[in-house]
Write a protein that holds these residues in place. Structure first.
Motif, mmCIF file in Angstrom:
data_model
loop_
_atom_site.group_PDB
_atom_site.id
_atom_site.type_symbol
_atom_site.label_atom_id
_atom_site.label_comp_id
_atom_site.label_asym_id
_atom_site.label_seq_id
_atom_site.Cartn_x
_atom_site.Cartn_y
_atom_site.Cartn_z
ATOM 1 N N LYS A 12 4.444 -5.914 9.712
ATOM 2 C CA LYS A 12 3.785 -7.206 9.534
ATOM 3 C C LYS A 12 4.646 -8.077 8.628
ATOM 4 O O LYS A 12 4.952 -7.694 7.498
ATOM 5 N N LYS A 13 5.052 -9.228 9.155
ATOM 6 C CA LYS A 13 5.869 -10.170 8.392
ATOM 7 C C LYS A 13 5.067 -11.419 8.053
ATOM 8 O O LYS A 13 4.289 -11.910 8.864
ATOM 9 N N TYR A 14 5.270 -11.909 6.841
ATOM 10 C CA TYR A 14 4.799 -13.230 6.441
ATOM 11 C C TYR A 14 6.052 -14.050 6.136
ATOM 12 O O TYR A 14 6.688 -13.852 5.105
ATOM 13 N N LYS A 17 9.095 -12.274 4.484
ATOM 14 C CA LYS A 17 8.691 -11.088 3.721
ATOM 15 C C LYS A 17 7.954 -10.092 4.605
ATOM 16 O O LYS A 17 7.088 -10.480 5.387
ATOM 17 N N LYS A 18 8.328 -8.821 4.489
ATOM 18 C CA LYS A 18 7.648 -7.765 5.230
ATOM 19 C C LYS A 18 6.560 -7.146 4.361
ATOM 20 O O LYS A 18 6.849 -6.494 3.359
ATOM 21 N N ALA A 19 5.308 -7.360 4.757
ATOM 22 C CA ALA A 19 4.195 -6.721 4.049
ATOM 23 C C ALA A 19 4.072 -5.259 4.468
ATOM 24 O O ALA A 19 3.657 -4.409 3.675
ATOM 25 N N GLY A 40 -0.185 -5.573 -3.847
ATOM 26 C CA GLY A 40 1.032 -6.055 -3.209
ATOM 27 C C GLY A 40 1.824 -4.992 -2.477
ATOM 28 O O GLY A 40 2.900 -5.259 -1.940
ATOM 29 N N GLY A 42 0.869 -3.429 0.287
ATOM 30 C CA GLY A 42 0.637 -3.470 1.729
ATOM 31 C C GLY A 42 -0.663 -2.835 2.161
ATOM 32 O O GLY A 42 -0.989 -2.819 3.354
ATOM 33 N N THR A 45 -3.143 -5.356 3.852
ATOM 34 C CA THR A 45 -2.571 -5.782 5.137
ATOM 35 C C THR A 45 -2.789 -4.711 6.193
ATOM 36 O O THR A 45 -3.211 -5.005 7.324
ATOM 37 N N ASP A 202 5.807 -1.342 -1.440
ATOM 38 C CA ASP A 202 6.571 -2.436 -0.823
ATOM 39 C C ASP A 202 6.544 -2.360 0.705
ATOM 40 O O ASP A 202 7.556 -2.593 1.368
ATOM 41 N N GLY A 203 5.373 -2.010 1.249
ATOM 42 C CA GLY A 203 5.214 -1.974 2.694
ATOM 43 C C GLY A 203 5.767 -0.744 3.373
ATOM 44 O O GLY A 203 5.801 -0.668 4.607
#
Length: 232
Positions: A12-14, A17-19, A40, A42, A45, A202-203
């Motif tokens: 999943k990208k915003y 940035k990759k969540a 933060g 992930g 998300t 960090d995702g």
């Protein structure tokens, strides 16, 4: 054993940035699984993709062998990390809303949990404290006979007394015919109920496994492993 959740190469990208960064994960049916990580990392998300509130950028997510969609929403009971009820409602209004909306809502179960939480139907939601809000929201979510319960930070920001009551309600109303995902960064309070754990940073999944096996392997409690992983 059958998997209740299967995640394959999920991203999943915003913007840039990759969540979530290409994660793959299987969750067995009948387990209580902790998705652990700081704010933060992930967690939310991932939960929102599984509940159909967000669409992934790439990859696939399956619940009960079906892609996330109409069917999966009917078997998932979701507790978000914020209040989802209108302030003008009473607790009885909230009860009627869930009863009308969800075919798997169990009225008797609701009454039992509500009594355990020491809440009354006549009370207005706008008068509830943070802890009472959380207890009501959890009562509604646990009163469904769902295949998968997803609880996002169920004890964040509540006082110790409400926290203990919420944890007892989760333990007392869980059964091995269903599965449960719990996201939290308050690991010490929740680790005894977690059978499997997934550490998100960090995702990315940086560690996953059976909670008891990880304790034996590392000679530490899950809370201490968490501190070690996220202090790096």
């Amino acid at each position: 054993m059958k998997n209740i959740v299967e995640i394959k190469d999920l991203t999943k990208k915003y913007f840039n940035k990759k969540a979530l960064d290409n994660i793959t994960l299987n969750i067995e049916e009948g387990k209580v699984v902790g998705i652990l990580g700081p704010n933060g990392s992930g967690k939310t998300t991932l939960i929102k993709i599984l509940t159909g509130l967000l669409r992934q950028t790439s990859g696939e997510a399956f619940i009960d062998e079906q892609k996330v969609g109409v069917y999966t929403k009917s078997i998932v009971s979701y507790l978000p990390d914020r209040n989802f009820l209108y302030k003008w409602m009473t607790i009885e209004d909230a009860f009627n809303l869930f009863k009308d909306f969800y075919s798997d809502f169990d009225e008797n179960k609701f009454e039992e949990i509500l009594n355990f939480m020491e809440l009354e139907k006549s009370v207005k939601i706008e008068t509830l404290s943070k802890g009472m809000h959380e207890k009501l929201n959890l009562t509604l979510v646990l009163s469904r006979n769902a295949k998968l319960y997803i609880l996002d930070e169920p004890i964040a920001g509540v006082d110790p007394v409400a926290r203990d009551q919420i944890l007892d309600a989760i333990i007392n109303n869980y059964n091995d015919k269903s599965s449960m995902l719990i996201t939290t960064h308050l690991v010490r309070d929740m680790e005894n109920m977690l059978e499997d754990v997934v550490f998100l940073k960090d995702g990315n999944i940086v560690l996953t496994g059976n909670a008891e096996s990880l304790r034996e392997e590392k000679g530490k409690q899950i809370d201490d492993i968490y501190k070690e992983v996220f202090s790096q």
